[in-house]
Design a protein around this motif. Structure first.
Motif, PDB file in Angstrom:
ATOM      1  N   LYS A 184       0.828  -1.220   0.000  1.00  0.00           N
ATOM      2  CA  LYS A 184       0.000   0.000   0.000  1.00  0.00           C
ATOM      3  C   LYS A 184       0.859   1.265   0.000  1.00  0.00           C
ATOM      4  O   LYS A 184       0.350   2.366   0.063  1.00  0.00           O
ATOM      5  N   GLY A 185       2.187   1.073   0.008  1.00  0.00           N
ATOM      6  CA  GLY A 185       3.094   2.205   0.004  1.00  0.00           C
ATOM      7  C   GLY A 185       3.476   2.700   1.386  1.00  0.00           C
ATOM      8  O   GLY A 185       4.161   3.711   1.519  1.00  0.00           O
ATOM      9  N   ASN A 186       3.046   1.981   2.435  1.00  0.00           N
ATOM     10  CA  ASN A 186       3.386   2.370   3.805  1.00  0.00           C
ATOM     11  C   ASN A 186       4.818   1.965   4.133  1.00  0.00           C
ATOM     12  O   ASN A 186       5.222   0.836   3.879  1.00  0.00           O
ATOM     13  N   ALA A 187       5.561   2.886   4.710  1.00  0.00           N
ATOM     14  CA  ALA A 187       6.949   2.623   5.083  1.00  0.00           C
ATOM     15  C   ALA A 187       7.011   1.798   6.365  1.00  0.00           C
ATOM     16  O   ALA A 187       6.161   1.943   7.249  1.00  0.00           O
ATOM     17  N   PHE A 188       8.014   0.940   6.444  1.00  0.00           N
ATOM     18  CA  PHE A 188       8.279   0.171   7.656  1.00  0.00           C
ATOM     19  C   PHE A 188       9.777   0.231   7.912  1.00  0.00           C
ATOM     20  O   PHE A 188      10.573  -0.201   7.082  1.00  0.00           O
ATOM     21  N   ASP A 189      10.140   0.783   9.068  1.00  0.00           N
ATOM     22  CA  ASP A 189      11.532   0.844   9.487  1.00  0.00           C
ATOM     23  C   ASP A 189      11.780  -0.379  10.373  1.00  0.00           C
ATOM     24  O   ASP A 189      11.069  -0.580  11.361  1.00  0.00           O
ATOM     25  N   PHE A 190      12.774  -1.181  10.030  1.00  0.00           N
ATOM     26  CA  PHE A 190      13.060  -2.402  10.779  1.00  0.00           C
ATOM     27  C   PHE A 190      13.334  -2.123  12.252  1.00  0.00           C
ATOM     28  O   PHE A 190      13.162  -2.986  13.101  1.00  0.00           O
ATOM     29  N   LYS A 191      13.685  -0.904  12.574  1.00  0.00           N
ATOM     30  CA  LYS A 191      13.905  -0.494  13.966  1.00  0.00           C
ATOM     31  C   LYS A 191      12.629  -0.743  14.796  1.00  0.00           C
ATOM     32  O   LYS A 191      12.706  -1.011  15.990  1.00  0.00           O
ATOM     33  N   GLN A 192      11.450  -0.675  14.149  1.00  0.00           N
ATOM     34  CA  GLN A 192      10.177  -0.928  14.821  1.00  0.00           C
ATOM     35  C   GLN A 192      10.055  -2.372  15.320  1.00  0.00           C
ATOM     36  O   GLN A 192       9.227  -2.667  16.175  1.00  0.00           O
ATOM     37  N   ALA A 193      10.878  -3.269  14.783  1.00  0.00           N
ATOM     38  CA  ALA A 193      10.820  -4.688  15.160  1.00  0.00           C
ATOM     39  C   ALA A 193      11.680  -4.998  16.383  1.00  0.00           C
ATOM     40  O   ALA A 193      11.574  -6.088  16.946  1.00  0.00           O
ATOM     41  N   GLU A 194      12.493  -4.058  16.802  1.00  0.00           N
ATOM     42  CA  GLU A 194      13.386  -4.298  17.934  1.00  0.00           C
ATOM     43  C   GLU A 194      12.571  -4.617  19.190  1.00  0.00           C
ATOM     44  O   GLU A 194      11.585  -3.970  19.499  1.00  0.00           O
TER      45      GLU A 194
END
Length: 189
Positions: free
Chosen positions: A65-75
């Motif tokens: 959908k074009g939404n950004a995901f920063d892998f930092k959110q998975a920490e």
């Protein structure tokens, strides 16, 4: 008596080879064969051999959908990462088991199914197969621990950033064994 040149087994062999050569039938046959191989549940890496992520920084993804995901959110969370492609029979073979696992664990586990294909290709694949999980594309390079030359490649990461499972090839991700590992990882502090 002279043996016939075309026995039943020879005819079946020629038909199978012919079907494998025709592009329209090759992938369904390969997916079918891979589903048989994907019945095997992946193994957990022993605690003393687990590699820990050095950093959650600098890996950015975008969903369909074009939404950004920063892998930092998975920490600090349990993470399921799968590198795959729409043209890959082993990837296609294991997708239903991932979808079933996602249905039960989507609130407790971050699922990142990452492909480097065009968004339109991925969306068409998702619509056709009615998978419920989100697909991602990498905007930046994945961390070094996730650099791979083969797909599917799947990692299961615990809350401390340790790689608990590292599986190359198709697997049954909806097995009792994987569910037990996930339950333990979710319950751990």
């Amino acid at each position: 008596m002279k043996k016939p040149k075309f026995s039943t087994s020879n005819i079946i062999f020629v038909i199978v080879i012919g079907l494998m050569i025709i592009p329209q039938t090759r992938q369904p046959i390969q997916v079918f064969l891979q589903k048989g191989l994907a019945m095997i549940s992946p193994s957990e890496i022993s605690v003393d051999k687990r590699e820990t992520l050095k950093s959650y920084d600098n890996w950015n993804l975008v969903d369909s959908k074009g939404n950004a995901f920063d892998f930092k959110q998975a920490e600090g969370k349990v993470v399921f990462i799968n590198f795959w492609a729409t043209w890959c029979p082993p990837c296609i073979a294991e997708m239903p088991s991932i979808d079933e696992l996602y249905a039960d664990y989507k609130d407790d586990v971050i699922f990142l199914l990452v492909s480097n294909e065009k968004a339109e290709t991925i969306s068409g694949f998702q619509s056709k197969n009615e998978f419920n999980f989100e697909f991602y594309q990498s905007v930046t390079n994945a961390p070094a621990q996730f650099q791979t030359n083969s797909i599917p490649q799947t990692y299961l990461i615990d809350k401390q950033g340790s790689i608990v499972m590292d599986k190359s090839g198709a697997a049954n991700w909806n097995s009792d064994k994987v569910r037990k590992v996930l339950d333990d990882l979710i319950a751990a502090e």
